[in-house]
Design an enzyme around this catalytic site. Structure first.
Site, short mmCIF file in Angstrom:
data_model
loop_
_atom_site.label_atom_id
_atom_site.label_comp_id
_atom_site.label_asym_id
_atom_site.label_seq_id
_atom_site.Cartn_x
_atom_site.Cartn_y
_atom_site.Cartn_z
N ASP A 64 33.20 35.66 45.44
CA ASP A 64 33.51 35.38 46.62
C ASP A 64 33.98 36.47 47.60
OD1 ASP A 64 36.02 35.36 45.23
OD2 ASP A 64 36.41 33.39 45.74
N HIS A 65 34.74 37.54 47.00
CA HIS A 65 35.34 38.42 47.73
C HIS A 65 34.34 39.79 47.89
CE1 HIS A 65 38.79 36.45 46.43
NE2 HIS A 65 39.71 37.19 46.94
N ASP A 119 44.28 34.52 41.23
CA ASP A 119 43.92 34.82 42.90
C ASP A 119 45.40 34.30 43.15
OD1 ASP A 119 42.19 35.75 45.25
OD2 ASP A 119 43.72 34.26 45.72
N ARG A 380 46.93 35.98 55.75
CA ARG A 380 47.66 37.32 55.58
C ARG A 380 47.22 38.32 56.87
NH1 ARG A 380 47.28 37.58 49.23
NH2 ARG A 380 49.05 36.24 48.85
N SER A 538 49.21 39.40 46.87
CA SER A 538 48.03 38.85 46.10
C SER A 538 48.48 38.95 44.67
CB SER A 538 46.94 39.87 46.58
OG SER A 538 47.14 41.05 45.56
N ARG A 540 46.59 40.53 42.65
CA ARG A 540 45.78 41.77 41.93
C ARG A 540 46.57 42.78 40.92
NH1 ARG A 540 45.22 44.26 48.00
NH2 ARG A 540 44.52 42.21 48.17
C1 MIC Z 1 43.99 38.13 48.63
O1 MIC Z 1 44.05 37.33 49.44
O2 MIC Z 1 44.70 39.30 48.93
C2 MIC Z 1 43.02 38.23 47.68
C3 MIC Z 1 42.11 39.42 47.78
O3 MIC Z 1 42.37 37.17 47.61
C4 MIC Z 1 43.91 38.59 46.23
C5 MIC Z 1 43.43 38.87 45.14
C6 MIC Z 1 42.86 40.20 44.97
O4 MIC Z 1 43.44 41.05 45.56
O5 MIC Z 1 41.60 40.45 44.55
C7 MIC Z 1 44.94 37.32 46.04
O6 MIC Z 1 45.51 36.65 46.89
O7 MIC Z 1 45.48 37.23 45.00
FE1 SF4 Z 2 39.74 35.43 49.91
FE2 SF4 Z 2 42.36 35.82 49.42
FE3 SF4 Z 2 41.53 35.73 51.79
FE4 SF4 Z 2 41.60 33.46 50.41
S1 SF4 Z 2 43.23 34.99 51.28
S2 SF4 Z 2 39.91 34.04 52.00
S3 SF4 Z 2 41.04 34.47 48.38
S4 SF4 Z 2 40.64 37.27 50.39
#
Ligand code: MIC
Ligand code: SF4
Length: 648
Positions: A64-65, A119, A380, A538, A540
């Site tokens: 999805d990312h 995630d 975010r 996140s 990550r």
């Molecule tokens: C995000 O919203 O920051 C992400 C991208 O979904 C991350 C996961 C990632 O960095 O792959 C998260 O929320 O954990």
């Molecule tokens: Fe995707 Fe993270 Fe954004 Fe949710 S917050 S839509 S999981 S990148």
């Protein structure tokens, strides 16, 4: 003594440990899911364990990312994730099926269960009455390999809801923005937010999921709602009535703390740049110009959100100065709104329809222009996350977003002179599972396909008794993992390639970091100095693996965010806390620090004397590692630890 919902679920899943706040507890996990940006590492780590099949009842690999296919890298990751899932007995959710959290809520989340996701927004499932926790990839891999999930038992806080939302102008998004305004981005650290009170009945499952999703921004371990008639209604509507069980706190349940919220008193709220807790009323910003509006993401992508947005846009035109982007969170929702002609209403108004994916939320396209104002129904708004360093990103409800798009600027939606019909929750969703590939019994013929950008996982050396290293960077409070390891369309394709992604560490804060760290590596490595809530955001693990690859040995901060702290430990980086926060200024970039007697300190009180050899002074720092974490740090990380424990 009565029990709260968290205690009930934890007790039913307890593998070892006590349910008392602050002690380690091991939990048996029912479901694990991964997404593509964190999933390649997770699955490589799972492969490294040498097991045939996942040992949890349900595992799902989502894509999805990393959806922009500018070259071979992202699509190669997708096929790896598909084949590795097939090989090891996991479901695969194809690209286009939607954002993991939204799809998981629709297809798999079930009350009373425990789920882990790689995630940080995994707590979305809390809207369904499940314990859903975001973790680093290596933690997920070890749980898929059959280990219990260990965490420090959080405090349980009750958020007591009364009253009813003033619909349609006030939404669940405004509720969580209000909670963030009150509690801030560190208000939930070490806590689980359990929602209760008569106001719960006013919220349906997808509204609850919006609140638990963005509860991640409080730093909370997770958030959860009871499972009641409304949960049963939703589960029946998505064709899974048999997954329903009732779940409520006992009347005399105990909580560590309580927060009261009257839903009826909540107004449309908005988070200002650059933090989700920088919240004010929309009214107070009336007249502010808007250049871009983005609606969707895992926070606000339900059928309800999309239908309301479509009815606001119907017969109207997006303002001349605004670009409106919409990314419905799942194929199910997209298919439903399309069938009902709602997508046409959006397109007719001028919306740019994106695919069901994270998209602009993680800078995978849809970046705003220089200095532009972007209002998003996402979760975010950290500086630079949109892909544009000087953009001003605000967070608001889908309703406010749609009104801003029409009006061309910020307006209290209640005073916009627009009318919209009340939303009626559907009693039947469109069910089409054709993009979810179930696991097969016989996987012997499956070949796992790995493209050339997929590189092996790096492993650190075991801990030495002395760290003598250079301070590479001193940082302030609330440093995010986006600051440490930026995302976006340029960097994300390297998630499967640690040497390559390491070049981007702290890129937006200090573009010389990676080079300086590599040089320091030969001289004993680096140390980072942080303020409060270091590593928020996140899950990550790249924000730990890449610094580890660059030779970072320890981080000394005032406090840490939960997932990042675990990720540091999992990759052998020692997380230390200033014994006296006022010593923060005693280590500056370029100083050489020596931390000796590490083994004795680890085995003893976990107090360390840090000698600043450059300045000729010392200060104390401490760690709060439990016995398993100490062992992991000694071995150089969770992978060597797991290998040793598996006898490999
Ligand atoms: C995000 O919203 O920051 C992400 C991208 O979904 C991350 C996961 C990632 O960095 O792959 C998260 O929320 O954990
Ligand atoms: Fe995707 Fe993270 Fe954004 Fe949710 S917050 S839509 S999981 S990148």
């Amino acid at each position: 003594m009565g029990k709260n919902i968290v205690e009930k679920i934890f007790e039913a899943h307890r593998a070892y440990g006590e349910l008392s706040a602050g002690s380690p507890i091991g939990l048996k996990v029912d479901q694990v899911y991964t997404q593509d940006a964190t999933g390649t590492m997770t699955w490589l780590q799972f492969e490294a364990m040498g097991l045939d099949r996942v040992k949890v009842p349900l595992a799902v690999s989502y894509v999805d990312h990393n959806m922009l296919q500018q070259n071979f890298m992202n699509p190669d990751d997708h096929i790896f994730l598909q084949t590795v899932a097939a090989k090891h007995g996991a479901y695969f959710s194809k690209p286009g099926n939607g954002i993991c959290h939204q799809v998981h809520l629709e297809q798999f989340a079930a009350p009373g269960k425990i789920a882990l996701g790689t995630d940080s927004h995994t707590p979305t499932g809390g809207g369904m009455g499940m314990i859903a926790i975001g973790v680093g990839g290596l933690d997920a891999a070890t749980v898929m390999g059959g280990s219990p999930f260990e965490l420090t038992m959080p405090k349980v806080v009750k958020i007591n809801l009364t009253g009813k939302l003033n619909r349609p102008w006030v939404t669940a998004m405004d509720v969580i923005l209000e909670v963030l305004r009150r509690l801030t981005v560190k208000g939930g650290v070490g806590k689980i937010m359990e929602y209760g009170g008569p106001g719960v009945r006013d919220l349906n499952v997808t509204e609850r999921a919006t609140i638990t999703n963005m509860g991640a921004e409080l730093g909370a371990t997770t958030s959860i709602f009871p499972s009641d008639k409304r949960t049963k209604f939703y589960l029946t509507a998505v064709g899974r009535a048999s997954d329903w069980v009732e779940l409520a706190a006992d009347r005399n349940a105990r909580y560590e703390d309580k927060v009261d919220i009257d839903l009826g008193s909540i107004e449309p709220m908005i988070a200002q740049p650059h933090s989700p807790d920088n919240v004010v009323t929309v009214k107070s910003l009336a007249g502010t110009k808007v250049d871009q509006v983005c609606i969707g993401s895992c926070t606000n992508s339900s059928y309800q959100a999309m239908k309301t947005v479509a009815s606001l846009l119907k017969g109207r035109t997006v303002a001349e100065n605004v670009n409106l982007l919409i990314n419905p969170g799942s194929k199910q929702v997209y298919e439903m709104i399309s069938k009902e002609g709602l997508t046409s209403d959006m397109i007719a108004a001028g919306a740019r329809m994106l695919e069901s994916s994270c998209g602009p939320c993680i800078g995978m396209g849809g970046a705003p222009g220089s200095g532009q104002v972007s209002v998003r129904s996402y979760n975010r708004n950290f500086k630079g996350r949109s892909g544009t360093k000087d953009a001003l990103v605000y967070l608001a409800s889908p309703v406010s977003c749609a009104v801003f798009a029409i009006k061309g600027g910020m307006t209290d939606p209640r005073e916009a002179g627009i009318d919209v019909k009340a939303f009626k929750e559907p009693s039947k969703y469109l069910i089409n599972r054709n993009f979810i590939i179930p696991p097969k019994e016989d996987t012997s013929s499956v070949r796992v396909i790995k493209g050339p950008n997929i590189k092996e996982v790096s492993v650190k050396e075991p801990l030495k008794d002395t760290i003598a290293a250079e301070v590479l960077l001193t940082l302030g409070d609330n440093i995010t993992t986006d600051d440490i390891m930026p995302a976006g369309s340029k960097v994300l394709p390297f998630r499967s390639n640690i040497p390559a992604i390491s070049e981007f560490v702290f890129e937006n804060i200090d573009s010389t970091f990676s080079k300086r760290a590599q040089e320091a590596k030969a001289r004993g490595g680096g140390i980072l100095i942080g303020g409060e809530n270091y590593g928020q955001g996140s899950s990550r693990e790249h924000a730990a693996i890449a610094p580890m690859f660059l030779g970072v040995q320890a981080v000394i901060a005032k406090s840490f965010a939960r997932i990042h702290r675990s990720n540091l430990i999992n990759f052998g980086i020692l997380p230390l806390v200033f014994d006296n926060p006022e010593d923060y200024g005693k280590a500056e970039t370029g100083d050489r620090l020596v931390i000796g007697n590490l083994f004795a300190s680890l085995d003893g009180w976990q107090m360390y004397v840090v000698e600043n050899a450059t300045k000729g002074l010392t200060f104390n720092a401490k760690s709060t590692l439990n016995s398993r974490e100490k062992e992991i740090i000694r071995k150089g990380g969770l992978l060597p630890y797991t290998r040793e424990h598996a006898g490999a």
